[in-house]
Design a protein around this motif. Sequence first.
Motif, PDB file in Angstrom:
ATOM      1  N   LEU A   1       0.839  -1.193   0.000  1.00 51.91           N
ATOM      2  CA  LEU A   1       0.000   0.000   0.000  1.00 51.91           C
ATOM      3  C   LEU A   1       0.877   1.248   0.000  1.00 51.91           C
ATOM      4  N   ILE A   2       0.290   2.355  -0.458  1.00 53.76           N
ATOM      5  CA  ILE A   2       0.999   3.628  -0.408  1.00 53.76           C
ATOM      6  C   ILE A   2       0.303   4.543   0.603  1.00 53.76           C
TER       7      ILE A   2
ATOM      8  N   LEU B   1      -5.540  -0.046   9.613  1.00 52.03           N
ATOM      9  CA  LEU B   1      -4.961   1.119   8.938  1.00 52.03           C
ATOM     10  C   LEU B   1      -6.014   2.164   8.611  1.00 52.03           C
ATOM     11  N   LYS B   2      -5.606   3.426   8.611  1.00 48.87           N
ATOM     12  CA  LYS B   2      -6.483   4.512   8.185  1.00 48.87           C
ATOM     13  C   LYS B   2      -6.597   4.438   6.665  1.00 48.87           C
ATOM     14  N   GLN B   3      -7.846   4.229   6.173  1.00 45.05           N
ATOM     15  CA  GLN B   3      -8.088   4.021   4.744  1.00 45.05           C
ATOM     16  C   GLN B   3      -9.342   4.764   4.299  1.00 45.05           C
ATOM     17  N   TYR B   4      -9.494   4.893   2.999  1.00 43.90           N
ATOM     18  CA  TYR B   4     -10.738   5.413   2.426  1.00 43.90           C
ATOM     19  C   TYR B   4     -11.755   4.277   2.409  1.00 43.90           C
ATOM     20  N   SER B   5     -13.033   4.597   2.610  1.00 41.40           N
ATOM     21  CA  SER B   5     -14.059   3.551   2.706  1.00 41.40           C
ATOM     22  C   SER B   5     -14.141   2.701   1.437  1.00 41.40           C
TER      23      SER B   5
ATOM     24  N   ARG C   1      -3.595   8.497   4.630  1.00 38.72           N
ATOM     25  CA  ARG C   1      -4.366   7.265   4.441  1.00 38.72           C
ATOM     26  C   ARG C   1      -3.565   6.273   3.594  1.00 38.72           C
ATOM     27  N   TRP C   2      -3.669   5.008   3.977  1.00 45.45           N
ATOM     28  CA  TRP C   2      -3.040   3.932   3.209  1.00 45.45           C
ATOM     29  C   TRP C   2      -4.008   3.533   2.108  1.00 45.45           C
TER      30      TRP C   2
ATOM     31  N   GLY D   1       1.873  13.614  -3.918  1.00 47.61           N
ATOM     32  CA  GLY D   1       0.723  12.814  -3.519  1.00 47.61           C
ATOM     33  C   GLY D   1       1.061  11.558  -2.744  1.00 47.61           C
ATOM     34  N   ILE D   2       2.310  11.103  -2.804  1.00 41.55           N
ATOM     35  CA  ILE D   2       2.728   9.851  -2.172  1.00 41.55           C
ATOM     36  C   ILE D   2       3.831  10.132  -1.158  1.00 41.55           C
ATOM     37  N   LYS D   3       3.595   9.731   0.078  1.00 40.99           N
ATOM     38  CA  LYS D   3       4.572   9.956   1.145  1.00 40.99           C
ATOM     39  C   LYS D   3       5.394   8.714   1.491  1.00 40.99           C
ATOM     40  N   ASP D   4       4.821   7.514   1.290  1.00 30.77           N
ATOM     41  CA  ASP D   4       5.531   6.296   1.664  1.00 30.77           C
ATOM     42  C   ASP D   4       4.830   5.096   1.042  1.00 30.77           C
ATOM     43  N   GLY D   5       5.452   3.958   1.140  1.00 30.39           N
ATOM     44  CA  GLY D   5       4.875   2.696   0.699  1.00 30.39           C
ATOM     45  C   GLY D   5       5.403   1.582   1.572  1.00 30.39           C
ATOM     46  N   LYS D   6       4.601   0.540   1.765  1.00 27.43           N
ATOM     47  CA  LYS D   6       5.005  -0.530   2.672  1.00 27.43           C
ATOM     48  C   LYS D   6       4.217  -1.796   2.370  1.00 27.43           C
TER      49      LYS D   6
END
Length: 161
Positions: A36-37, A134-138, A43-44, A119-124
């Motif tokens: 995920l990013i 994880l905090k995500q969009y619905s 938000r992931w 727009g992208i801060k990290d990925g894992k």
Amino acid sequence: MDILINGNEVIINLPQETLSGGAVYRLIDGRYQIALILDVFGRWTLPKGHTEKDETPEETVLREVREELGLSDLKIMAKLGEREYVAHEPDKGLVRRKVVDFLMEARGETELRVEKSSGIKDGKWFNLEEIAGLKQYSRVRSVLETIVEVLTQKSRSQEVI
């Protein structure tokens, strides 16, 4: 006339953009993980991007995952479906986005080389049991719940063999 209900708001005749998203998984030490990013809103989410002229949704998702996560040895396993949402672009205003999501398997070298941008801060990579917290969009959460269920079943069926 297009009508999209977003909460209590009725959105009519918005410009539409088409994107492709990739739910990428790998198998490490007998455990499935999903890449995920982390976006600028904390938000992931799934890597995704706009379809370019004369590009198929499949070509788009392969290009976007390569660009955003640095993964190139990928196999599209299934089309997961489509989702829509309304976004606010500073230069365009409100736009309606249609995302075609794909389930993809990462093969070979799976170390993430995240393209950090505005727009992208990290990925894992995340283990399946970590995804729910994880905090995500619905709309992304529902896609990920389906994938976690599918991979959990796949993992259980492999244990029996």
